[in-house]
Enzyme design. Structure first.
Site, mmCIF file in Angstrom:
data_model
loop_
_atom_site.group_PDB
_atom_site.id
_atom_site.type_symbol
_atom_site.label_atom_id
_atom_site.label_comp_id
_atom_site.label_asym_id
_atom_site.label_seq_id
_atom_site.Cartn_x
_atom_site.Cartn_y
_atom_site.Cartn_z
ATOM 1 N N LYS A 35 0.860 -1.388 0.018
ATOM 2 C CA LYS A 35 0.039 -0.053 0.036
ATOM 3 C C LYS A 35 0.838 1.227 0.016
ATOM 4 O O LYS A 35 0.551 2.149 -0.836
ATOM 5 C CB LYS A 35 -0.852 -0.059 1.209
ATOM 6 C CG LYS A 35 -2.202 -1.010 1.071
ATOM 7 C CD LYS A 35 -2.902 -1.280 2.211
ATOM 8 C CE LYS A 35 -3.855 -2.436 2.127
ATOM 9 N NZ LYS A 35 -4.774 -2.787 3.348
ATOM 10 N N GLN A 37 -4.554 -1.487 9.763
ATOM 11 C CA GLN A 37 -4.553 -2.858 9.026
ATOM 12 C C GLN A 37 -5.079 -3.573 9.945
ATOM 13 O O GLN A 37 -4.853 -3.776 11.057
ATOM 14 C CB GLN A 37 -3.226 -3.040 8.493
ATOM 15 C CG GLN A 37 -2.685 -4.515 7.912
ATOM 16 C CD GLN A 37 -3.518 -4.251 6.602
ATOM 17 O OE1 GLN A 37 -3.836 -3.182 5.994
ATOM 18 N NE2 GLN A 37 -3.887 -5.515 6.028
ATOM 19 N N ASP A 95 -11.090 3.439 4.286
ATOM 20 C CA ASP A 95 -11.552 1.987 4.293
ATOM 21 C C ASP A 95 -12.982 1.626 4.223
ATOM 22 O O ASP A 95 -13.270 0.584 3.924
ATOM 23 C CB ASP A 95 -10.846 1.326 5.327
ATOM 24 C CG ASP A 95 -9.636 0.084 5.192
ATOM 25 O OD1 ASP A 95 -9.549 -0.041 4.174
ATOM 26 O OD2 ASP A 95 -9.024 -0.370 6.340
HETATM 27 N N1 GUN Z 1 -6.838 -6.635 5.976
HETATM 28 C C1 GUN Z 1 -7.186 -7.477 4.829
HETATM 29 N N2 GUN Z 1 -7.820 -6.366 4.191
HETATM 30 C C2 GUN Z 1 -7.886 -5.366 4.625
HETATM 31 C C3 GUN Z 1 -8.486 -4.174 4.305
HETATM 32 O O1 GUN Z 1 -9.052 -3.938 3.049
HETATM 33 N N3 GUN Z 1 -8.208 -3.248 5.117
HETATM 34 C C4 GUN Z 1 -7.617 -3.127 6.072
HETATM 35 N N4 GUN Z 1 -7.487 -2.210 7.193
HETATM 36 N N5 GUN Z 1 -7.154 -4.427 6.775
HETATM 37 C C5 GUN Z 1 -7.430 -5.372 6.003
#
Ligand code: GUN
Length: 291
Positions: free
Chosen positions: A53, A97, A120
């Site tokens: 990311k 995350q 998110d």
């Molecule tokens: N863990 C797995 N996929 C995601 C996501 O799309 N966002 C976040 N914050 N954590 C994740």
């Protein structure tokens, strides 16, 4: 005939080229889009996702900050960081995350993020907006799934859609987006009786189970659009989805691979939300974003 493969990597790259133009415009207007990524603990998979990311942000012109906290951090420590990021005018998006270490209630952590910076789309405010069809941030993976379905050129109105998996992060929001697109939606889960009976009727099948081979070839309707959200590691260390890809590809009309399917799209849609947040901020400050 084998299914057409929806190449998420290629599609994500094309979208990122578009997002870069928007990020360039923001940067030129003096609003540098900023994303903060919070990682608590040392889950190796999460470390990889966060690294990807952060790297993607750099490629499109989004300034990113990585905040790594120890696995045994208290809830107060995590919330204090979020409070600081909420009031930082240079940060337009905050992503925590998931999963968090077991002692931290993710609902409490997500609830602390300002809904205006919740790129998110997991805050109850944004979830509620999605449910009621109001503008807000749409969760990244579900948004990526819809982009992939749109590339088929098929009108989704009136189609039978079956989503397998009812998580807040994928299953439930995907079901809502499909409903908004006019599909007739069935949301299946671990308690569903006779899953195959549902999936065999699906013109659109979204698998978000988190277990390899949850969907066998004979569970796929011939000609269906099959979107595999799963990312699972086999005992041999290979990455696979939830769908038996080789078998399903023989029956489906369209299918997404793993890796190179939904994964890159999740990141592309995160970048989109971060840019959107910065654009909203610029507009609120009366800054014109001329093309
Ligand atoms: N863990 C797995 N996929 C995601 C996501 O799309 N966002 C976040 N914050 N954590 C994740």
């Amino acid at each position: 005939m084998a299914a057409s493969v929806i190449d998420g990597k290629q599609l994500a790259q094309a979208l990122r080229t578009r997002w870069k133009l928007r990020a360039d415009r923001l940067n030129a207007a003096g609003v540098a889009p900023g994303l903060a990524v919070v990682l608590v603990g040392d889950n190796p998979a999460s470390q990889v996702y966060v690294r990807n990311k952060i790297k993607a942000c750099g490629e499109v012109g989004i300034r990113s900050e990585e905040h790594v906290l120890a696995a045994d951090s208290s809830l107060e420590t995590v919330l204090a960081l979020i409070d600081r990021l909420n009031s930082d005018a240079g940060i337009h998006g905050i992503l925590v995350q998931l999963p968090l270490p077991a002692h931290l209630a993710s609902a409490a952590v997500i609830a602390r993020i300002s809904p205006d910076k919740d790129v998110d789309g997991l805050h109850v405010h944004n979830m509620g907006s999605l449910l009621s069809g109001q503008p807000g941030f749409v969760p990244c993976t579900p948004a990526g799934v819809m982009e992939m379905l749109n590339t088929t050129g098929v009108n989704l109105r009136g189609l039978e859609a079956v989503v397998v998996g009812r998580s807040n992060i994928v299953g439930k929001p995907v079901a809502l987006l499909l409903l908004q697109a006019g599909a007739t939606v069935t949301l299946c889960h671990s308690q569903t009786k006779d899953l195959a009976q549902h999936t065999r009727r699906a013109d659109i099948l979204v698998a978000a189970v988190g277990k390899a081979n949850s969907i066998s070839g004979d569970m796929v309707k011939p000609g269906a659009m099959v979107i595999d959200v799963g990312i699972n590691r086999t005992p041999e260390g290979k990455l696979v989805g939830d769908v038996d890809y080789a078998a399903a590809r023989e029956r489906a009309g369209w299918i997404t691979p793993v890796p190179g399917g939904v994964g890159p799209m999740t990141i592309a849609m995160l970048l989109c939300n971060a840019i959107l947040s910065a654009e909203r901020c610029a507009v609120a400050r009366g800054i014109r974003l001329d093309i």
